[in-house]
Design an enzyme around this catalytic site. Structure first.
Site, short mmCIF file in Angstrom:
data_model
loop_
_atom_site.label_atom_id
_atom_site.label_comp_id
_atom_site.label_asym_id
_atom_site.label_seq_id
_atom_site.Cartn_x
_atom_site.Cartn_y
_atom_site.Cartn_z
N ASN A 9 0.87 -1.18 0.00
CA ASN A 9 0.00 0.00 0.00
C ASN A 9 0.90 1.23 0.00
O ASN A 9 1.46 1.59 1.03
CB ASN A 9 -0.90 -0.03 1.25
CG ASN A 9 -1.72 1.23 1.39
OD1 ASN A 9 -1.84 2.02 0.45
ND2 ASN A 9 -2.28 1.44 2.57
N LYS A 11 0.16 4.26 -0.31
CA LYS A 11 -0.46 5.49 0.26
C LYS A 11 -0.21 6.67 -0.68
O LYS A 11 -0.13 6.48 -1.89
CB LYS A 11 0.04 5.72 1.68
CG LYS A 11 -0.10 4.47 2.55
CD LYS A 11 0.05 4.70 4.01
CE LYS A 11 -0.12 3.38 4.75
NZ LYS A 11 -0.13 3.51 6.19
N HIS A 96 -9.66 1.63 4.57
CA HIS A 96 -8.38 1.72 5.28
C HIS A 96 -8.58 2.67 6.47
O HIS A 96 -9.32 3.64 6.38
CB HIS A 96 -7.28 2.25 4.34
CG HIS A 96 -5.93 2.17 4.97
ND1 HIS A 96 -5.49 3.10 5.89
CD2 HIS A 96 -4.93 1.27 4.84
CE1 HIS A 96 -4.28 2.76 6.29
NE2 HIS A 96 -3.91 1.65 5.67
N GLU A 98 -6.94 4.98 7.61
CA GLU A 98 -6.69 6.40 7.33
C GLU A 98 -7.89 7.04 6.65
O GLU A 98 -8.17 8.23 6.83
CB GLU A 98 -5.40 6.54 6.50
CG GLU A 98 -4.17 6.27 7.37
CD GLU A 98 -2.98 5.67 6.63
OE1 GLU A 98 -2.94 5.73 5.40
OE2 GLU A 98 -2.09 5.14 7.32
N GLU A 168 -5.86 -4.59 10.38
CA GLU A 168 -4.78 -3.65 10.64
C GLU A 168 -5.07 -2.88 11.93
O GLU A 168 -5.83 -1.90 11.92
CB GLU A 168 -4.65 -2.65 9.48
CG GLU A 168 -4.33 -3.29 8.16
CD GLU A 168 -3.73 -2.28 7.19
OE1 GLU A 168 -2.59 -2.48 6.76
OE2 GLU A 168 -4.41 -1.29 6.88
N GLY A 174 2.28 2.25 10.82
CA GLY A 174 3.28 3.31 10.69
C GLY A 174 3.96 3.68 12.00
O GLY A 174 4.61 4.70 12.11
N SER A 214 3.11 -2.20 10.31
CA SER A 214 4.56 -2.30 10.52
C SER A 214 5.15 -3.65 10.09
O SER A 214 6.05 -4.19 10.74
CB SER A 214 4.91 -1.98 11.98
OG SER A 214 4.54 -0.64 12.28
P1 PGA Z 1 2.66 0.33 7.66
O1 PGA Z 1 1.19 0.60 7.02
O2 PGA Z 1 3.14 -0.96 7.08
O3 PGA Z 1 3.48 1.50 7.25
O4 PGA Z 1 2.45 0.22 9.14
C1 PGA Z 1 0.29 -0.44 6.79
C2 PGA Z 1 -0.97 0.10 6.19
O5 PGA Z 1 -1.42 1.18 6.58
O6 PGA Z 1 -1.57 -0.54 5.29
#
Ligand code: PGA
Length: 250
Positions: A9, A11, A96, A98, A168, A174, A214
């Site tokens: 992903n 982003k 997601h 976010e 998630e 992140g 992560s």
């Molecule tokens: P990350 O993000 O691997 O940077 O923690 C995962 C995601 O948001 O899909």
């Protein structure tokens, strides 16, 4: 048999040129790779059309990170499933954290998006997960269950061949703080049971459920060793070819 799904992903990262460069490196690697993996790139809208050419004839699949539920209309700034199906993207991320957190997307809206994606032959990956506060209050399982029940409301049982889920935990995205493989397995097993309860055993058995938060090359083998975890959704670590290739090659 649920084939492992390794999804990057990106982003809001990568210009078209960056996206093509990164995708080419992954395609080159996969051309010489024979483990059974499905690899997916969730790219920004602006790069999708160009990437379709880069990925042509390769084993890498393409996903959008979001979409609206209507085919067209007065929704300034939005992208419709019809537009995505014209590019022939394979998958779309839905809900997601976010999107939920910064753009206030509700379960009801996500439910409409899932139905629209399926109608257009785009496979939705429904993202679910709890906040740290919810985990500390011991309500993580019911939180995730409610997200699933609401987002899949009136979705046909026969659609499960084309639906994936991603667990998630928000506190692991992140932050460098991965859920332990046991925590991830426990929740993903719970998710599978929720699907079984809502639908049936077959739907629960065929649905791929990924872990995200992560994920990096050094922890993928451990995560993927768990019985119910069928893949990973990778943010930060998917932006570097070498690291993402290490994840694919766990
Ligand atoms: P990350 O993000 O691997 O940077 O923690 C995962 C995601 O948001 O899909």
């Amino acid at each position: 048999m649920r084939i492992p799904l390794i999804a990057g992903n990106w982003k809001m990262n990568n210009t078209i040129a960056d996206a093509q460069k990164l995708a080419e490196l992954i395609v080159d690697f996969l051309n010489k790779f024979d483990k059974d993996r499905e690899v997916l790139l969730c790219a920004p809208f602006t790069a999708l059309y160009a990437l379709k050419t880069t990925l042509k004839g390769s084993k890498v699949k393409l996903a959008a990170q979001n979409m609206h539920c209507e085919d067209s209309g007065a929704y300034t700034g939005e992208i419709s499933p019809l537009m995505l199906s014209e590019i022939a993207v394979d998958y779309v991320l839905i809900g997601h954290s976010e999107r939920r957190q910064y753009f206030y997307e509700s379960d009801e809206f996500l439910n409409k998006k899932i139905k629209a994606a399926l109608k257009h032959g785009i496979k939705p990956i429904l993202c679910v997960g709890e906040t740290l506060e919810q985990r500390e209050a011991n309500i993580e399982k019911q939180t995730v269950e409610a997200q699933i029940v609401n987002a899949l409301k009136d979705v046909d049982v026969n659609s499960f061949e084309n639906i994936a889920l991603a667990y998630e935990p928000i506190w692991a995205i992140g932050t460098g703080k991965t859920a332990s493989s046991e925590q991830a397995q426990e929740m993903i097993m719970h998710i599978r049971n929720v699907i079984k309860k809502l639908y049936n055993e077959k739907a629960a058995e065929i649905t791929r459920i990924l872990y995200g938060g992560s994920v990096k090359a050094s922890n993928t083998t451990e995560i993927m060793s768990k019985a119910d975890i069928d893949g990973v959704l990778v943010g930060g670590a998917s932006l570097k070819a070498e690291e993402f290739i290490g994840i694919i090659n766990y």
